[in-house]
Design a protein around this motif. Structure first.
Motif, PDB file in Angstrom:
ATOM      1  N   UNK A   1       0.820  -1.203   0.000  1.00  0.00           N
ATOM      2  CA  UNK A   1       0.000   0.000   0.000  1.00  0.00           C
ATOM      3  C   UNK A   1       0.851   1.250   0.000  1.00  0.00           C
ATOM      4  N   UNK A   2       0.218   2.414   0.148  1.00  0.00           N
ATOM      5  CA  UNK A   2       0.936   3.685   0.028  1.00  0.00           C
ATOM      6  C   UNK A   2       2.016   3.853   1.092  1.00  0.00           C
ATOM      7  N   UNK A   3       3.096   4.518   0.701  1.00  0.00           N
ATOM      8  CA  UNK A   3       4.173   4.894   1.623  1.00  0.00           C
ATOM      9  C   UNK A   3       4.716   6.235   1.169  1.00  0.00           C
ATOM     10  N   UNK A   4       5.212   7.020   2.096  1.00  0.00           N
ATOM     11  CA  UNK A   4       5.803   8.309   1.744  1.00  0.00           C
ATOM     12  C   UNK A   4       7.222   8.088   1.227  1.00  0.00           C
ATOM     13  N   UNK A   5       7.740   9.078   0.533  1.00  0.00           N
ATOM     14  CA  UNK A   5       9.108   8.976   0.040  1.00  0.00           C
ATOM     15  C   UNK A   5      10.094   8.837   1.189  1.00  0.00           C
ATOM     16  N   UNK A   6       9.844   9.507   2.294  1.00  0.00           N
ATOM     17  CA  UNK A   6      10.756   9.391   3.438  1.00  0.00           C
ATOM     18  C   UNK A   6      10.695   7.990   4.045  1.00  0.00           C
ATOM     19  N   UNK A   7       9.501   7.406   4.143  1.00  0.00           N
ATOM     20  CA  UNK A   7       9.394   6.029   4.635  1.00  0.00           C
ATOM     21  C   UNK A   7      10.117   5.058   3.709  1.00  0.00           C
ATOM     22  N   UNK A   8      10.016   5.302   2.413  1.00  0.00           N
ATOM     23  CA  UNK A   8      10.678   4.436   1.440  1.00  0.00           C
ATOM     24  C   UNK A   8      12.194   4.559   1.574  1.00  0.00           C
TER      25      UNK A   8
ATOM     26  N   UNK B   1       8.608  -1.419  -5.504  1.00  0.00           N
ATOM     27  CA  UNK B   1       7.208  -1.206  -5.863  1.00  0.00           C
ATOM     28  C   UNK B   1       6.640   0.007  -5.139  1.00  0.00           C
ATOM     29  N   UNK B   2       7.061   0.196  -3.890  1.00  0.00           N
ATOM     30  CA  UNK B   2       6.576   1.347  -3.132  1.00  0.00           C
ATOM     31  C   UNK B   2       6.997   2.653  -3.803  1.00  0.00           C
ATOM     32  N   UNK B   3       8.258   2.716  -4.255  1.00  0.00           N
ATOM     33  CA  UNK B   3       8.729   3.936  -4.888  1.00  0.00           C
ATOM     34  C   UNK B   3       8.056   4.147  -6.234  1.00  0.00           C
ATOM     35  N   UNK B   4       7.847   3.076  -6.980  1.00  0.00           N
ATOM     36  CA  UNK B   4       7.150   3.202  -8.263  1.00  0.00           C
ATOM     37  C   UNK B   4       5.757   3.791  -8.075  1.00  0.00           C
TER      38      UNK B   4
END
Length: 383
Positions: free
Chosen positions: A122-129, A153-156
């Motif tokens: 599911x969604x994640x912020x760029x900082x979490x990624x 996949x999260x960053x994509x």
């Protein structure tokens, strides 16, 4: 014991492997070659879809020793090891730790995948990624393996422009202790990675990759490219700064890309190398000796197998990899974490058997035939 197997398209009598390809040896001198290795599931465990992976560690590490014995480095915890398709991060972290320790004991080379799959789907912020990447990067470096920054996949899903990729990767490269391998896995291998590096047009996406590498060339050992496009790979290879390698991940065109041309060559980080290790090692040694004719001759029978093995849907190639490892005697069963042994049909696997035999990949023809007959019996083909 008979060597004949009844397949869906008729009988096959196996020839087995040519003896000239069965001699282990030292690492290669003219190319760097990493074989992306699969994991061996524990057949006694509940390795079904949606459950945590349970690995047979002894058999998994034995297969890595097989690859090191032929001179290959091991690319660990990559997509071949079912990252994102049954292999959860706790199991992947333990895999890297154990394999890196085995590499030290064997004197073998090892690199290992760094991703963001400890984050929930599911969604994640760029900082979490970025923080997830950094956590795995530390785990891989602590284990003693060279990091491969895998596509996320999260960053994509989260990135809105090429600048988002440059920011996340740039901050990671600015802090890394040593050179890493970047990773560009195309949508044929994982549809969730469509548009990676900020553009669905790979030519424009390549501009982002080249800009990133240009800014951090001393922190980048190379880039592993798996877009299955020979011309595109050659064009990108020619744009890389001096000293930065192009590791081919093109399982359709690897003989020509590794062979190279007057302007350079690709090194290798390939899933198919694990399946074809003995003849591939013989071919690379011929290349070391400057015998291009022998290199071409040895690899030629492996290419039809590779193109079938990685045929669409490409992401199920792992099923064929494990099927071949079972037939070749590297493990005692044909089960996979996440139940992925169901990813290919009996017709597909029967064709794979024909091609493997033609390529000399089955060292014990009687054992391979015995196991193939057992499998085909379960598919309703009388033996």
């Amino acid at each position: 014991m008979t060597r004949t197997v009844n397949l869906l398209d008729g009988p096959l009598t196996l020839c087995g492997a040519g003896r000239e390809h069965l001699t282990p040896g030292v690492p290669f001198t003219s190319r760097v070659a990493y074989a992306a290795a699969h994991v061996v599931a524990d057949p006694r465990a509940e390795n079904v879809p949606g459950t945590p992976a349970t690995v047979d560690w002894d058999a998994t590490l034995a297969f890595r020793r097989h690859l090191w014995s032929y001179g290959f480095g091991v690319a660990e915890a990559m997509d071949t090891a079912q990252r994102g398709m049954g292999m959860d991060y706790p199991a992947a972290r333990e895999l890297v730790r154990r394999s890196a320790a085995a590499a030290r004991a064997e004197g073998g080379a090892i690199c290992a995948g760094v991703a963001t799959d400890q984050l929930p789907a599911g969604p994640a912020t760029l900082d979490e990624i970025r923080k997830a990447y950094a956590e795995q990067l530390a785990d891989v470096q602590d284990a003693g393996a060279q990091p491969v920054l895998m596509c996320s996949r999260h960053l994509a899903a989260a990135a809105r422009s090429a600048d988002d990729y440059l920011d996340v990767y740039g901050r990671l490269l600015a802090d890394v202790d040593g050179p890493v391998v970047l990773h560009w896995l195309g949508p044929a291998f994982d549809p969730a990675l469509t548009g990676y590096w900020g553009d669905v047009d790979p030519v424009r996406a390549a501009d982002t990759v080249v800009a990133l590498i240009g800014a951090y060339a001393s922190r980048v050992d190379g880039v592993k490219l798996s877009l299955l496009d020979e011309d595109f790979e050659v064009a990108l290879r020619r744009r890389l700064p001096a000293g930065v390698r192009l590791y081919t991940g093109d399982d359709f065109n690897y003989p020509a890309l590794i062979r190279g041309d007057g302007e350079g060559h690709s090194d290798a980080l390939l899933g198919v190398l694990a399946a074809i290790a003995p003849p591939a090692a013989a071919a690379l040694r011929a290349l070391d000796a400057g015998d291009l004719a022998a290199y071409d001759r040895i690899l030629a029978p492996t290419l039809p197998l590779a193109r079938h093995l990685f045929g669409a849907p490409t992401f199920y190639y792992k099923t064929g990899i494990v099927f071949l490892a079972w037939l070749a005697g590297h493990q005692d069963h044909f089960t996979m974490v996440g139940g992925l042994q169901s990813g290919r049909s009996p017709a597909h696997l029967g064709r794979l058997l024909r091609l493997a035999d033609a390529a000399g990949l089955l060292p014990d023809a009687e054992l391979a035939a015995h196991r193939a007959r057992a499998f085909m019996t379960t598919a309703g083909v009388a033996q």
